[in-house]
Design a protein around this motif. Sequence first.
Motif, short mmCIF file in Angstrom:
data_model
loop_
_atom_site.label_atom_id
_atom_site.label_comp_id
_atom_site.label_asym_id
_atom_site.label_seq_id
_atom_site.Cartn_x
_atom_site.Cartn_y
_atom_site.Cartn_z
N GLN A 103 0.89 -1.34 0.21
CA GLN A 103 0.63 0.46 0.07
C GLN A 103 0.57 1.25 -0.19
O GLN A 103 0.80 2.07 1.16
CB GLN A 103 -1.11 -0.06 1.09
N LYS A 104 1.71 1.75 -0.51
CA LYS A 104 2.66 2.95 -1.04
C LYS A 104 1.88 3.23 -1.52
O LYS A 104 0.94 3.32 -2.47
CB LYS A 104 3.78 2.43 -1.75
N PRO A 105 2.78 5.49 -1.34
CA PRO A 105 1.65 6.08 -1.27
C PRO A 105 1.87 6.07 -3.31
O PRO A 105 1.16 6.73 -3.98
CB PRO A 105 2.25 7.50 -1.12
N GLU A 106 2.88 5.67 -4.20
CA GLU A 106 2.92 5.78 -5.60
C GLU A 106 1.77 4.57 -6.12
O GLU A 106 1.65 5.00 -7.41
CB GLU A 106 4.70 4.90 -6.16
N THR A 107 0.97 3.91 -5.50
CA THR A 107 0.60 2.97 -5.82
C THR A 107 -1.39 3.10 -6.04
O THR A 107 -1.74 2.23 -5.87
CB THR A 107 0.68 1.61 -5.68
N ARG A 108 -1.36 4.03 -5.21
CA ARG A 108 -2.67 4.54 -4.76
C ARG A 108 -3.78 5.70 -6.39
O ARG A 108 -2.18 6.14 -7.48
CB ARG A 108 -2.68 5.80 -3.99
N ASP A 112 -1.39 11.07 -8.44
CA ASP A 112 -1.21 12.18 -9.14
C ASP A 112 -1.98 13.75 -8.56
O ASP A 112 -1.11 14.56 -9.03
CB ASP A 112 -1.82 11.58 -10.96
N LEU A 113 -2.60 13.64 -7.84
CA LEU A 113 -3.01 15.32 -7.13
C LEU A 113 -2.57 14.56 -6.63
O LEU A 113 -2.49 16.54 -6.52
CB LEU A 113 -4.94 14.62 -7.27
N ASN A 114 -2.05 14.25 -5.44
CA ASN A 114 -1.22 14.42 -4.31
C ASN A 114 0.01 14.66 -4.49
O ASN A 114 0.72 14.96 -3.31
CB ASN A 114 -1.83 13.78 -3.90
N ASP A 115 0.76 14.46 -6.14
CA ASP A 115 2.40 13.81 -6.34
C ASP A 115 2.87 14.92 -5.54
O ASP A 115 2.34 16.04 -6.96
CB ASP A 115 2.32 13.40 -7.26
N PRO A 116 4.06 15.22 -4.83
CA PRO A 116 4.65 16.53 -4.74
C PRO A 116 5.48 17.18 -5.87
O PRO A 116 5.85 17.82 -6.59
CB PRO A 116 5.78 16.25 -3.84
N GLN A 117 6.20 15.91 -7.01
CA GLN A 117 6.98 15.75 -8.13
C GLN A 117 5.97 15.93 -10.07
O GLN A 117 6.27 15.76 -10.36
CB GLN A 117 7.93 15.19 -8.30
N ALA A 118 4.38 16.46 -9.00
CA ALA A 118 4.04 16.49 -9.84
C ALA A 118 4.57 18.28 -11.52
O ALA A 118 4.28 17.03 -12.18
CB ALA A 118 2.44 17.02 -9.59
N LEU A 119 4.87 18.56 -11.13
CA LEU A 119 5.07 19.92 -11.77
C LEU A 119 6.33 19.42 -12.84
O LEU A 119 7.08 19.22 -13.44
CB LEU A 119 5.58 21.28 -11.63
N LYS A 120 7.53 18.90 -11.81
CA LYS A 120 8.45 17.93 -12.26
C LYS A 120 8.35 17.07 -13.95
O LYS A 120 9.03 16.64 -14.79
CB LYS A 120 9.52 17.51 -11.51
N LYS A 121 7.27 15.88 -13.34
CA LYS A 121 7.08 15.16 -14.01
C LYS A 121 5.98 15.23 -15.30
O LYS A 121 5.99 15.07 -16.06
CB LYS A 121 6.06 14.06 -13.17
#
Length: 379
Positions: A103-108, A112-121
């Motif tokens: 249950q890692k945060p990346e698998t939720r 993508d709505l709460n990803d802190p690196q969303a702008l970089k990606k």
Amino acid sequence: MSKLVLQRERQEAAALERRRQRELQRQSRIFNARVRTIGVDKDALDTQVKERKIQEEAEKARNEELANEMKQNYKIMCMLEERHKNDIRNINKAVSEFQKNLQKPETRREFDLNDPQALKKDRPARVSDDDPRCTVSGLQKFLGEDLNYDQRMKFQKDQLREWSLQQQKDLKNALADQKFADDLHDKYRIALDQKTMEQQQKEEENRRAVCAATKDFNRSQAAELAEKKKLEKYQKMKDDMNEISSLLQGDLLSENPDQAISSFGTHRVITDRWKGMNQDQLRAIRDIQQEQVREKLRQNQEERQVDAEWDRQRIHTARAQLILERHLQRQNREQRRVLDHMNADMSQEQKSKNIYLKEEEYSNYPTDEYFAQFNTSSR
């Protein structure tokens, strides 16, 4: 001559000193309430002390037994509590491992709505014609512009297959970890249950030994009681047979009239063997009864006459007594009047005497020096 006088004076002084010391010792014994014992039943007190010691020992043994039982229950409670704590700890550990691995945060889904690196990606709206992000609503790709359909589909299938294999691998790892944790928990629980069973088995063996000893003792007591009852039954049956044989052969059931004749004379009979009187004896009894009836009637007539005479005398006596009582009442009233005057005079005289005693006679009260002269000697 002076030496004899001095020697006699020394002896008298020594004797006086000895008497003085004995008197001081006697006073210390008599005036000390802790040493003096008067009217104490020492045997009864010793008996009470022994009974109290026996009671305290019994109470101590009962308390020790209760304490041992409480210790045993406390040990079992501690074992059960420790097992419960270990179960909770293992469950929390397994939940933490599961959350950490599966249950890692990346698998939720909404990561993508709460990803802190969303702008970089983030990438441009459209990189190429086969960009999978170009949806219909994005207006970046229209129908008929899909030039890389085969490569895109193949890539998507490969990606889906990789995702499926990765999920299967993660699921197998999670199941293996869960099985390992369950095996550890089962081993610990089996070991704890084994210790509890051994403790219970020891208690059961001790209880079984006590029950076996009690059962043997009860069996021996029952055998002795059965043997005793058997002997008593045999003796009672023998006595009953002897009594029946004696009664069948005796004069009571055979109704022998001679058995009622007493050894003190023919005019006397034995009541428990007598079968009744003959006609002559009955006739003589009836004649005597008729004579007694006539005598009773005559006595009743005489008693009625005597009672009438007594009634006349009682009425006369009652009248005389009533006159005498009235005379005595008048005398008593006169005596009471005289006595009241005498009591009033005596009361006045007593009041005057009390005033004299209070003001004149008892005005000198004793001081502490008067009471200090008492209880100075043990004699």
